[in-house]
Design a protein around this motif. Structure first.
Motif, short mmCIF file in Angstrom:
data_model
loop_
_atom_site.label_atom_id
_atom_site.label_comp_id
_atom_site.label_asym_id
_atom_site.label_seq_id
_atom_site.Cartn_x
_atom_site.Cartn_y
_atom_site.Cartn_z
N ILE A 1 84.01 19.11 78.20
CA ILE A 1 84.93 18.66 77.16
C ILE A 1 84.94 19.64 75.99
O ILE A 1 85.89 19.74 75.26
CB ILE A 1 84.52 17.25 76.66
CG1 ILE A 1 84.48 16.27 77.83
CG2 ILE A 1 85.41 16.72 75.56
CD1 ILE A 1 85.78 16.10 78.55
N LEU B 1 85.46 22.25 84.89
CA LEU B 1 85.63 20.83 84.60
C LEU B 1 84.98 19.93 85.65
O LEU B 1 84.55 18.83 85.36
CB LEU B 1 87.14 20.50 84.56
CG LEU B 1 87.93 21.22 83.47
CD1 LEU B 1 89.42 21.22 83.78
CD2 LEU B 1 87.70 20.54 82.12
N ASP C 1 91.90 17.17 79.71
CA ASP C 1 91.06 18.32 80.10
C ASP C 1 91.90 19.36 80.85
O ASP C 1 91.80 20.55 80.58
CB ASP C 1 89.92 17.87 81.03
CG ASP C 1 88.84 17.12 80.26
OD1 ASP C 1 88.84 17.18 79.02
OD2 ASP C 1 88.00 16.47 80.92
#
Ligand code: GTP
Ligand code: MG
Length: 388
Positions: free
Chosen positions: A4, A45, A99
């Motif tokens: 994040i 991610l 994201d």
């Protein structure tokens, strides 16, 4: 690494990928997001349980992994194509979406939905997307019906005379506003002077405590919206700051925003308070918004407000006890969709198809050649004007 954290990987505008939510918006057990393009950015991610980067993952196998602290399942279908299966809650999907966008992802669905329709196959695809964008059973059914009607309509255009074709195009265009709202919710805005119970009423209408309620006037400052459905029609309800002439500062800024939202609304609900006399502000609002649905709230309290001063139908409700709320919901539905198209009526579902129809109309009126097959080709390649 915390995925994040902004800046943990360079933005990938040089290596873009697109994403698309395949499951409908709203609550569901599992959401599926498809990603296409350069998948290397996803490594920052997504941590696969087998520890391998995406590029080394076997194709067409189910893999487990984590998206930050979220458990997910993913499948890689091709070097540039994968699917994420995550928790179906709005928050989980929204977080993954944010994201992906931060790492260069673009929403494929939106792009396709807004893209010019240049061929019949684009139109069919567009209509299929329309079905996935609906949020209620009723609108999904209507969109599905349209996806069946449009190819028939185009076929029919091939054998219709110019006058017949023009007439049917006009009929389709007459339903443009209805069609658009199968996907984009109707905007219903609640307004009224401070403390009449607008926020309480919006909560009663959506069935949960979306907006803050307080016994002091001027509680709601910004616009608070909630999506729901009335009689199967998707609506976005917006709660606004109480409107009063004497407001200043932050409250006045809230009122300004409220007025902007009111100007764009499909339907306005003007809320009054039964336990108070009609004030100047109430009176001004009644004058200013003659088309608003007038609701007299706090019907559980003694009647102080009398209706002698104006002659309009009103809906009496109590946001507190729920009395009158079902009737108000019916009235909202009636006002928004007073008439539905016939089951075989074709109509556009987006502004894009509206402009397609308008363009076709224009070409038909101005083109001297009246060959039947021509209109079909005009339709399929409407972006390219016919050669003279
Ligand atoms: N008895 C009764 N009280 C209500 C009803 N609706 C709202 N109230 C009360 O009226 C007060 C104001 O309610 P809100 O919903 O915050 O009013 P509002 O119009 O949003 O107010 P602002 O945001 O300040 O403009 C609160 O104390 C509510 O509990 C109702 O139907 N009956
Ligand atoms: Mg409020």
């Amino acid at each position: 690494m915390d995925p994040i954290e902004a800046g943990s990987l360079p933005m990938t505008s040089e290596n873009p990928f697109s994403y698309r939510l395949l499951t409908p918006r709203g609550r569901g057990a599992v959401a599926v997001i498809s990603i296409g393009g350069d998948l290397s950015a996803i490594d920052a991610l997504l941590q696969a349980a087998n520890g391998k980067p995406i590029s080394d993952q076997e194709l067409e196998r189910i893999h487990f992994g984590h998206w930050s602290d979220e458990d997910i399942v993913f499948v890689k279908q091709a070097v540039d194509q994968m699917e994420l299966h995550c928790h179906g809650g709005q928050a989980a999907v929204e977080r993954i979406r944010a994201d992906l966008e931060r790492f260069g992802g673009v929403p494929a669905l939106t792009r396709e939905w807004d893209a010019p329709i240049e061929h019949l196959s684009d139109l069919k695809h567009h209509l299929e997307i329309a079905i996935t964008k609906t949020t209620t059973q009723k609108t999904a059914h209507a969109a599905l019906r349209q996806s069946q009607l449009w190819p028939e309509f185009i076929d029919w255009l091939g054998s219709a005379s110019r006058d017949e074709a023009l007439e049917q195009i006009d009929r389709a265009l007459a339903w443009a506003n209805f069609g658009r709202h199968l996907i984009i919710p109707w905007s219903v805005v609640l307004c009224g002077r401070p403390n009449v119970g607008k926020s309480s009423l919006i909560n009663a209408l959506v069935g949960f405590e979306r907006s803050v309620v307080f016994d002091q006037p001027g509680t709601t400052r910004d616009i608070v919206s909630a999506e729901t459905a009335v009689d199967g029609w998707p609506i976005e309800l917006s709660d606004t700051a109480g409107l009063r002439g004497s407001a200043a500062g932050l409250e006045a800024a809230g009122i300004e925003r409220a007025r902007q939202r009111i100007a764009e609304a499909d339907l306005l609900i003007l809320v009054l308070d039964q336990s108070q006399e009609l004030s100047h502000d109430d009176y001004d609002l009644l004058q200013e918004f003659p088309d608003a649905v007038v609701v007299i709230n706090k019907a559980d309290l003694p009647v102080i407000l009398t209706q002698d001063e104006w002659n309009r139908p009103v809906w009496k409700v109590s946001a507190k006890t729920g009395v009158g709320v079902p009737e108000l919901i019916d009235a909202i539905s009636q006002r928004l969709v007073s008439e539905e198209p016939q089951v075989a009526q074709v109509f556009p579902l987006s502004d894009e198809v509206v402009s397609l129809l308008n363009r076709m109309r224009q070409l038909m009126e101005t083109e001297p050649v009246d060959e039947r097959a021509r209109w079909v080709s005009v339709f399929c390649h409407f972006a390219v004007p016919p050669q003279r």
